[in-house]
Scaffold this motif. Structure first.
Motif, PDB file in Angstrom:
ATOM      1  N   PHE A  43      54.958  40.890  39.888  1.00  0.00           N
ATOM      2  CA  PHE A  43      55.744  41.186  38.683  1.00  0.00           C
ATOM      3  C   PHE A  43      57.156  40.611  38.812  1.00  0.00           C
ATOM      4  O   PHE A  43      57.683  40.025  37.862  1.00  0.00           O
ATOM      5  N   LEU A  58      47.255  40.355  38.398  1.00  0.00           N
ATOM      6  CA  LEU A  58      47.421  41.806  38.243  1.00  0.00           C
ATOM      7  C   LEU A  58      46.118  42.477  37.820  1.00  0.00           C
ATOM      8  O   LEU A  58      45.790  43.566  38.295  1.00  0.00           O
ATOM      9  N   MET A  62      44.180  45.215  39.957  1.00  0.00           N
ATOM     10  CA  MET A  62      43.866  46.496  39.312  1.00  0.00           C
ATOM     11  C   MET A  62      42.383  46.840  39.515  1.00  0.00           C
ATOM     12  O   MET A  62      42.041  47.971  39.874  1.00  0.00           O
TER      13      MET A  62
ATOM     14  N   PHE B 201      49.325  51.729  34.839  1.00  0.00           N
ATOM     15  CA  PHE B 201      50.474  51.112  35.519  1.00  0.00           C
ATOM     16  C   PHE B 201      50.424  49.595  35.370  1.00  0.00           C
ATOM     17  O   PHE B 201      51.440  48.946  35.100  1.00  0.00           O
ATOM     18  N   THR B 202      49.237  49.017  35.536  1.00  0.00           N
ATOM     19  CA  THR B 202      49.124  47.557  35.431  1.00  0.00           C
ATOM     20  C   THR B 202      49.274  47.091  33.984  1.00  0.00           C
ATOM     21  O   THR B 202      50.084  46.206  33.689  1.00  0.00           O
ATOM     22  N   ILE B 203      48.518  47.702  33.088  1.00  0.00           N
ATOM     23  CA  ILE B 203      48.485  47.211  31.698  1.00  0.00           C
ATOM     24  C   ILE B 203      49.773  47.527  30.941  1.00  0.00           C
ATOM     25  O   ILE B 203      50.302  46.691  30.225  1.00  0.00           O
ATOM     26  N   TYR B 205      52.882  48.760  32.271  1.00  0.00           N
ATOM     27  CA  TYR B 205      54.173  48.508  32.910  1.00  0.00           C
ATOM     28  C   TYR B 205      54.317  47.089  33.477  1.00  0.00           C
ATOM     29  O   TYR B 205      55.395  46.527  33.441  1.00  0.00           O
ATOM     30  N   LEU B 206      53.246  46.542  34.046  1.00  0.00           N
ATOM     31  CA  LEU B 206      53.417  45.292  34.799  1.00  0.00           C
ATOM     32  C   LEU B 206      53.047  44.032  34.025  1.00  0.00           C
ATOM     33  O   LEU B 206      53.732  43.007  34.153  1.00  0.00           O
TER      34      LEU B 206
END
Lengths: 124, 210
Positions: A43, A58, A62, B201-203, B205-206
């Motif tokens: 990020f 990401l 995930m 958190f990934t989708i 925030y990041l």
């Protein structure tokens, strides 16, 4: 079609008790922490990697974290395959919900001439 | 051997009455619930993704919405929740060993880490509301964001209550090996809440917008 007999399922369930040791759980948690750190680094250096690479990376990280927690902490790797099937079925339905919503919105936009207020108008 | 004796033996071995699938009914019910909960979060995440760029002109900040996020802080919260999954499996492991004291300590630690996470979420919402003037109905992005993360927060809070209920509800009856399935069910719920946060958190925030 092969039918799984109840006693076979019960035998499968007996293996459900072969769970990892506490030290293995700690190692798995450390791995999860490391993967989270990699996500944050990706990020931060998004500009040098490029948005597409970052997005893809990401999403992969995930999925890996999701699988690790499901397989080891939720014991899906060691429990009956029926439970994995149930959970995966729910996940697939959830993904279908997303695509149905996405397509419904897209079709609605096309039919009604809807302009997304978040995007700049082509006339302005 | 009578069927009643056989059933009792199976119950003693597996901690639950005999079933055709070999899986206890409670565990199967919990997994069915979790599978259905995937649909709830699937719908909420879908809504957020559809609305994340849909910001009207009255948005009180001009920069990208991602700029309001405090990533280091949220990363720490995510790490805390991940570690709570570790303490949860350690609690189950201790209960399976009939180590009641350790089981209780790990369960309380899990609840405590969950409380830290919820505290972080309350702090984040407060900052959004006070510093950025982002209310629930400011725009569709805020509505989708608060609904998604709020629902997750409610799930974590329910998980904390389940953990505390397991610890304090078994003070008299004890938290021995015979209660392992109860702890496992609470653990399944807790880990599910954790993996949902992995996605959020990934989708949310990041992943960058656009």
């Amino acid at each position: 079609m092969a039918v799984t007999e109840p006693h076979e399922l019960a035998a499968e369930d007996e293996h459900a008790h072969d769970h990892p040791s506490d030290s293995k759980y700690v190692q798995i948690a450390l791995l999860l922490g490391f993967l989270t750190a990699v996500e944050i680094v990706m990020f931060v250096i998004e500009d040098s990697l490029g948005a597409t690479v970052v997005k893809l990376g990401l999403l992969i990280l995930m999925a890996v974290k999701f699988w690790i927690v499901g397989a080891y902490f939720m014991h899906l790797k060691f429990d009956s395959k029926i439970l994995t099937g149930l959970f995966v079925f729910g996940l697939i339905l959830a993904i279908i919900v997303y695509f149905v919503m996405l397509s419904a919105f897209e079709f609605s936009f096309w039919n009604d001439g809807f302009v997304d207020p978040g995007l700049p108008s082509s006339e302005s | 051997m009578s069927s009643a004796t056989a059933t009792a033996e199976v119950e003693a071995d597996h901690g639950h009455p005999e079933t055709n699938s070999g899986i206890s009914n409670n565990k199967l019910a919990m997994w069915l619930f979790l599978a259905s909960d995937c649909l709830l979060f699937g719908a909420l995440i879908s809504t957020f993704l559809l609305y994340r760029t849909n910001i009207s002109d009255n948005t009180p900040f001009s920069s990208a919405v991602d700029d309001v996020f405090d990533i280091p802080f949220t990363s720490l919260s995510s790490f805390v929740l991940l570690m709570s999954s570790l303490t949860m499996v350690l609690a189950l492991s201790a209960v399976n060993r009939d180590d009641e004291r350790s089981g209780r300590i790990w369960l309380l630690t899990t609840a405590f880490l969950g409380m830290i996470f919820i505290g972080g979420q309350v702090y984040e919402f407060t900052v959004f509301a006070t510093e950025y003037d982002l209310g629930y109905s400011t725009n569709t992005w805020t509505s989708a964001f608060y609904t998604l993360t709020g629902f997750h927060g409610v799930h974590v809070s329910v998980g904390i209550l389940l953990l505390l209920g397991t610890v304090f509800g078994t003070r008299k009856s004890g938290l021995g090996k015979e209660k392992a399935e109860n702890v496992e069910l609470v653990g399944l719920y807790w880990h599910f809440v954790d993996i949902v946060w992995v996605i959020i958190f990934t989708i949310v925030y990041l992943i960058p917008i656009g």
